[in-house]
Every structure is written in structure tokens, then in C-alpha cells.
Design a protein around this motif. Structure first.
Motif, PDB file in Angstrom:
ATOM      1  N   VAL A   1       0.834  -1.201   0.000  1.00 21.95           N
ATOM      2  CA  VAL A   1       0.000   0.000   0.000  1.00 21.95           C
ATOM      3  C   VAL A   1       0.873   1.257   0.000  1.00 21.95           C
ATOM      4  O   VAL A   1       0.599   2.221  -0.723  1.00 21.95           O
ATOM      5  N   ALA A   2       1.928   1.245   0.821  1.00 22.93           N
ATOM      6  CA  ALA A   2       2.827   2.399   0.877  1.00 22.93           C
ATOM      7  C   ALA A   2       3.511   2.622  -0.472  1.00 22.93           C
ATOM      8  O   ALA A   2       3.664   3.767  -0.920  1.00 22.93           O
ATOM      9  N   ASP A   3       3.931   1.531  -1.124  1.00 22.32           N
ATOM     10  CA  ASP A   3       4.578   1.672  -2.428  1.00 22.32           C
ATOM     11  C   ASP A   3       3.602   2.202  -3.476  1.00 22.32           C
ATOM     12  O   ASP A   3       3.975   3.009  -4.338  1.00 22.32           O
ATOM     13  N   LEU A   4       2.355   1.757  -3.409  1.00 31.19           N
ATOM     14  CA  LEU A   4       1.349   2.254  -4.357  1.00 31.19           C
ATOM     15  C   LEU A   4       1.143   3.758  -4.174  1.00 31.19           C
ATOM     16  O   LEU A   4       1.091   4.515  -5.150  1.00 31.19           O
ATOM     17  N   ALA A   5       1.061   4.189  -2.926  1.00 32.68           N
ATOM     18  CA  ALA A   5       0.923   5.624  -2.658  1.00 32.68           C
ATOM     19  C   ALA A   5       2.146   6.388  -3.156  1.00 32.68           C
ATOM     20  O   ALA A   5       2.032   7.505  -3.683  1.00 32.68           O
ATOM     21  N   ALA A   6       3.335   5.777  -3.002  1.00 26.61           N
ATOM     22  CA  ALA A   6       4.565   6.427  -3.472  1.00 26.61           C
ATOM     23  C   ALA A   6       4.567   6.560  -4.990  1.00 26.61           C
ATOM     24  O   ALA A   6       4.968   7.599  -5.528  1.00 26.61           O
ATOM     25  N   TRP A   7       4.107   5.522  -5.708  1.00 31.08           N
ATOM     26  CA  TRP A   7       4.037   5.619  -7.171  1.00 31.08           C
ATOM     27  C   TRP A   7       3.143   6.786  -7.585  1.00 31.08           C
ATOM     28  O   TRP A   7       3.441   7.513  -8.538  1.00 31.08           O
ATOM     29  N   GLN A   8       2.054   6.969  -6.866  1.00 31.76           N
ATOM     30  CA  GLN A   8       1.156   8.075  -7.194  1.00 31.76           C
ATOM     31  C   GLN A   8       1.843   9.420  -6.977  1.00 31.76           C
ATOM     32  O   GLN A   8       1.687  10.344  -7.775  1.00 31.76           O
ATOM     33  N   ARG A   9       2.605   9.529  -5.912  1.00 29.57           N
ATOM     34  CA  ARG A   9       3.326  10.782  -5.656  1.00 29.57           C
ATOM     35  C   ARG A   9       4.397  11.028  -6.707  1.00 29.57           C
ATOM     36  O   ARG A   9       4.704  12.174  -7.042  1.00 29.57           O
ATOM     37  N   LEU A  10       4.996   9.956  -7.213  1.00 26.04           N
ATOM     38  CA  LEU A  10       6.058  10.084  -8.205  1.00 26.04           C
ATOM     39  C   LEU A  10       5.511  10.381  -9.599  1.00 26.04           C
ATOM     40  O   LEU A  10       6.284  10.685 -10.520  1.00 26.04           O
ATOM     41  N   GLY A  11       4.201  10.316  -9.763  1.00 21.94           N
ATOM     42  CA  GLY A  11       3.586  10.473 -11.080  1.00 21.94           C
ATOM     43  C   GLY A  11       4.105  11.644 -11.906  1.00 21.94           C
ATOM     44  O   GLY A  11       4.421  11.479 -13.088  1.00 21.94           O
ATOM     45  N   PRO A  12       4.226  12.846 -11.327  1.00 25.63           N
ATOM     46  CA  PRO A  12       4.698  13.984 -12.133  1.00 25.63           C
ATOM     47  C   PRO A  12       6.094  13.809 -12.716  1.00 25.63           C
ATOM     48  O   PRO A  12       6.444  14.483 -13.692  1.00 25.63           O
ATOM     49  N   LEU A  13       6.897  12.929 -12.133  1.00 28.29           N
ATOM     50  CA  LEU A  13       8.255  12.715 -12.640  1.00 28.29           C
ATOM     51  C   LEU A  13       8.356  11.503 -13.564  1.00 28.29           C
ATOM     52  O   LEU A  13       9.411  11.270 -14.167  1.00 28.29           O
ATOM     53  N   LEU A  14       7.301  10.730 -13.684  1.00 25.36           N
ATOM     54  CA  LEU A  14       7.335   9.518 -14.503  1.00 25.36           C
ATOM     55  C   LEU A  14       6.908   9.847 -15.925  1.00 25.36           C
ATOM     56  O   LEU A  14       5.917   9.339 -16.453  1.00 25.36           O
TER      57      LEU A  14
ATOM     58  N   TYR B   1       8.963   5.831 -19.559  1.00 27.28           N
ATOM     59  CA  TYR B   1       9.096   4.527 -18.915  1.00 27.28           C
ATOM     60  C   TYR B   1      10.533   4.341 -18.424  1.00 27.28           C
ATOM     61  O   TYR B   1      11.500   4.666 -19.128  1.00 27.28           O
ATOM     62  N   LEU B   2      10.662   3.819 -17.219  1.00 31.68           N
ATOM     63  CA  LEU B   2      11.975   3.519 -16.653  1.00 31.68           C
ATOM     64  C   LEU B   2      11.969   2.108 -16.069  1.00 31.68           C
ATOM     65  O   LEU B   2      10.964   1.689 -15.478  1.00 31.68           O
ATOM     66  N   PRO B   3      13.055   1.382 -16.212  1.00 26.70           N
ATOM     67  CA  PRO B   3      13.121   0.032 -15.639  1.00 26.70           C
ATOM     68  C   PRO B   3      13.416   0.077 -14.140  1.00 26.70           C
ATOM     69  O   PRO B   3      14.176   0.931 -13.674  1.00 26.70           O
ATOM     70  N   PHE B   4      12.836  -0.844 -13.410  1.00 29.35           N
ATOM     71  CA  PHE B   4      13.106  -0.991 -11.981  1.00 29.35           C
ATOM     72  C   PHE B   4      13.390  -2.463 -11.696  1.00 29.35           C
ATOM     73  O   PHE B   4      12.533  -3.186 -11.182  1.00 29.35           O
ATOM     74  N   PRO B   5      14.601  -2.925 -12.045  1.00 30.97           N
ATOM     75  CA  PRO B   5      14.936  -4.335 -11.836  1.00 30.97           C
ATOM     76  C   PRO B   5      15.075  -4.665 -10.351  1.00 30.97           C
ATOM     77  O   PRO B   5      15.065  -3.770  -9.494  1.00 30.97           O
ATOM     78  N   ALA B   6      15.204  -5.956 -10.069  1.00 27.41           N
ATOM     79  CA  ALA B   6      15.404  -6.399  -8.692  1.00 27.41           C
ATOM     80  C   ALA B   6      16.613  -5.684  -8.104  1.00 27.41           C
ATOM     81  O   ALA B   6      17.642  -5.522  -8.771  1.00 27.41           O
ATOM     82  N   GLY B   7      16.479  -5.249  -6.861  1.00 28.25           N
ATOM     83  CA  GLY B   7      17.563  -4.526  -6.209  1.00 28.25           C
ATOM     84  C   GLY B   7      17.436  -3.028  -6.307  1.00 28.25           C
ATOM     85  O   GLY B   7      18.200  -2.293  -5.671  1.00 28.25           O
ATOM     86  N   SER B   8      16.489  -2.541  -7.117  1.00 26.73           N
ATOM     87  CA  SER B   8      16.272  -1.088  -7.215  1.00 26.73           C
ATOM     88  C   SER B   8      15.688  -0.560  -5.910  1.00 26.73           C
ATOM     89  O   SER B   8      15.043  -1.288  -5.153  1.00 26.73           O
ATOM     90  N   LEU B   9      15.908   0.727  -5.663  1.00 22.69           N
ATOM     91  CA  LEU B   9      15.242   1.361  -4.531  1.00 22.69           C
ATOM     92  C   LEU B   9      13.731   1.237  -4.698  1.00 22.69           C
ATOM     93  O   LEU B   9      13.200   1.423  -5.799  1.00 22.69           O
ATOM     94  N   ARG B  10      13.048   0.941  -3.602  1.00 24.07           N
ATOM     95  CA  ARG B  10      11.597   0.889  -3.649  1.00 24.07           C
ATOM     96  C   ARG B  10      11.039   2.292  -3.871  1.00 24.07           C
ATOM     97  O   ARG B  10      11.682   3.292  -3.526  1.00 24.07           O
ATOM     98  N   PRO B  11       9.832   2.401  -4.421  1.00 25.46           N
ATOM     99  CA  PRO B  11       9.256   3.732  -4.637  1.00 25.46           C
ATOM    100  C   PRO B  11       9.152   4.540  -3.346  1.00 25.46           C
ATOM    101  O   PRO B  11       9.326   5.768  -3.369  1.00 25.46           O
ATOM    102  N   THR B  12       8.897   3.883  -2.212  1.00 24.70           N
ATOM    103  CA  THR B  12       8.851   4.617  -0.950  1.00 24.70           C
ATOM    104  C   THR B  12      10.211   5.212  -0.611  1.00 24.70           C
ATOM    105  O   THR B  12      10.297   6.311  -0.045  1.00 24.70           O
TER     106      THR B  12
ATOM    107  N   LEU C   1      15.124   2.561   4.396  1.00 22.86           N
ATOM    108  CA  LEU C   1      16.335   3.390   4.453  1.00 22.86           C
ATOM    109  C   LEU C   1      16.775   3.558   5.893  1.00 22.86           C
ATOM    110  O   LEU C   1      15.953   3.573   6.808  1.00 22.86           O
ATOM    111  N   ALA C   2      18.088   3.700   6.082  1.00 22.25           N
ATOM    112  CA  ALA C   2      18.632   4.164   7.348  1.00 22.25           C
ATOM    113  C   ALA C   2      19.113   5.594   7.112  1.00 22.25           C
ATOM    114  O   ALA C   2      19.693   5.906   6.076  1.00 22.25           O
ATOM    115  N   VAL C   3      18.863   6.473   8.101  1.00 21.44           N
ATOM    116  CA  VAL C   3      19.092   7.900   7.909  1.00 21.44           C
ATOM    117  C   VAL C   3      19.918   8.444   9.067  1.00 21.44           C
ATOM    118  O   VAL C   3      19.664   8.125  10.238  1.00 21.44           O
TER     119      VAL C   3
END
Length: 221
Positions: free
Chosen positions: A9-22, A25-36, A214-216
Motif C-alpha cells: 500500500v505504501a509503495d502504491l501511494a509512493a508511485w502516485q506521488r512520483l507520477g509527475p516525474l514519470l 518509462y523507466l526500468p526498476f529491476p530487482a535490487g532497485s530502490l523501492r518507490p517509498t 532506508l537508514a538515515v
């Protein structure tokens, strides 16, 4: 709701927030940062007013960050990438989108490094020194460091400290108050060894954003 469903659910919400920058099309292979995680990165750039960014590892997150910096009107990104194919893709995409003045990805093969521990490799020392020194000379000290490479092999404890050299090598290039973001891999425990060691040696206090993976920490004077 279990942890997996909450993350979805959090990732889905993040994809929506990222919409203006998408915009492409960009690839997101295994190991990519999650949208969150990408949202947390971009939020730190905007809310923290970060403008000099170094990224260990690269990918579609680098392109999204370059798009954000370009639209905002200021900021520069330097990414170190050990995988030649990945570096070539990001470089080509940045060039195609006319973002090469904003962001640069440097192919930096893994090699023996004096700051590495346990015989592990890190980014080739001479390339890192030349690229980071030139980047700082042009843009000032780094105020945001994202460490999401080299990869940590899941379930292979011998690689848990593969990212350790990032702070010994780059600490002198970080500004007071700089933010350090460290990507968690599939198993968050895999990164604990390097975070514990950085905390002891550099006085950093990391907190984990489990939703973003992430660790911050913030660099103090």
C-alpha cells in the motif's frame, strides 16, 4: 494488515506521488530502490534543501532525481556505478533528456580498496578520488549522500561490510549537517554491521525508516 500488505500500500501511494516525474518509462529491476525510498530521497532534497548529491549505485532513481533537480532549477548529482551496462543506460537516458548538466553517472569498477575490510572490493580508488574531488571543486561540499551500492548479497554475511568504505572515503567531502541515506536490502539485518561500525567510528546516529527501507543519519560538526 500484515507487513507485506502495508508495504504494498505504501509503495502504491509512493508511485502516485512520483507520477509527475514519470514522464518516460523507466526500468526498476530487482535490487532497485523501492518507490517509498525514492520518495523519501526526493523529499529530503526538497525539504532539506539539498543541492550537492553523491550516490553510490545508480539506476532509475538517479534519473528521477535528475528530473527533480532540473525542474527545481538547481542542484547537481554524481553517481558511482560498478555495473557498466547500468551506467551506460543511465548516462544515455540523461543525455536523451538533456539532463547531463544536472547529473553524471561514472562507471567505477569494483577493485581492491585500502579502506575496505575483509578483502572486499569497493569502487576503484583513483576514479573515486578524481571524480569526487572534481565534483566538490565545482559544486561545493556534498550535502546528501545516498549509499545503495555496491550490492550486498542476501544471505552472504561475508558481504555485509561491502559498503563500509563509503564513509571513510567520502566523510571529508560531506558538509556539516549533510544527510546520509543508506538503502536496506531485502534483509535489513544485512546492513546492520556497517551501520554499527559507522556509528562507532563517525559518531553518526542512524534511525531506520522501515517503510522506505532506508537508514538515515545527519552529519554533525
Amino acid at each position: 494488515m500484515d507487513g507485506f500488505a502495508s508495504q504494498a500500500v505504501a509503495d502504491l501511494a509512493a508511485w502516485q506521488r512520483l507520477g509527475p516525474l514519470l514522464t518516460d518509462y523507466l526500468p526498476f529491476p530487482a535490487g532497485s530502490l523501492r518507490p517509498t525510498a525514492i520518495v523519501a530521497l526526493l523529499d529530503e532534497v526538497l525539504i532539506g534543501d539539498r543541492s550537492v548529491v553523491v550516490q553510490c549505485g545508480s539506476g532509475s532513481s538517479s534519473i528521477l532525481l535528475a528530473r527533480l533537480l532540473s525542474r527545481r532549477g538547481f542542484g547537481r548529482l554524481l553517481a558511482l556505478e560498478h555495473d557498466e551496462r547500468a551506467a551506460a543506460f543511465v548516462t544515455s537516458q540523461l543525455r536523451r533528456e538533456r539532463l547531463s548538466e544536472v547529473a553524471r553517472v561514472v562507471h567505477t569498477p569494483l577493485a581492491a580498496h585500502p579502506a575496505a575490510v575483509g578483502g572486499l572490493s569497493w569502487y576503484e580508488p583513483s576514479v573515486v578520488f578524481e571524480m569526487v574531488t572534481s565534483f566538490v571543486d565545482r559544486n561545493g561540499l556534498v550535502d546528501l549522500l545516498l549509499v545503495d551500492g555496491p550490492p550486498i548479497a542476501d544471505g552472504v554475511p561475508e558481504t555485509d561490510l561491502s559498503r563500509y568504505p563509503a564513509l571513510p572515503v567520502l566523510r571529508g567531502a560531506l558538509s556539516p549537517g549533510a544527510t546520509v541515506l543508506v538503502g536496506d536490502d531485502a534483509d535489513p539485518q544485512s546492513g546492520r554491521a556497517v551501520l554499527d561500525r559507522w556509528s562507532r567510528e563517525f559518531g553518526l546516529r542512524f534511525h531506520r525508516d522501515r517503510t522506505a527501507g532506508l537508514a538515515v543519519a545527519v552529519v554533525r560538526i
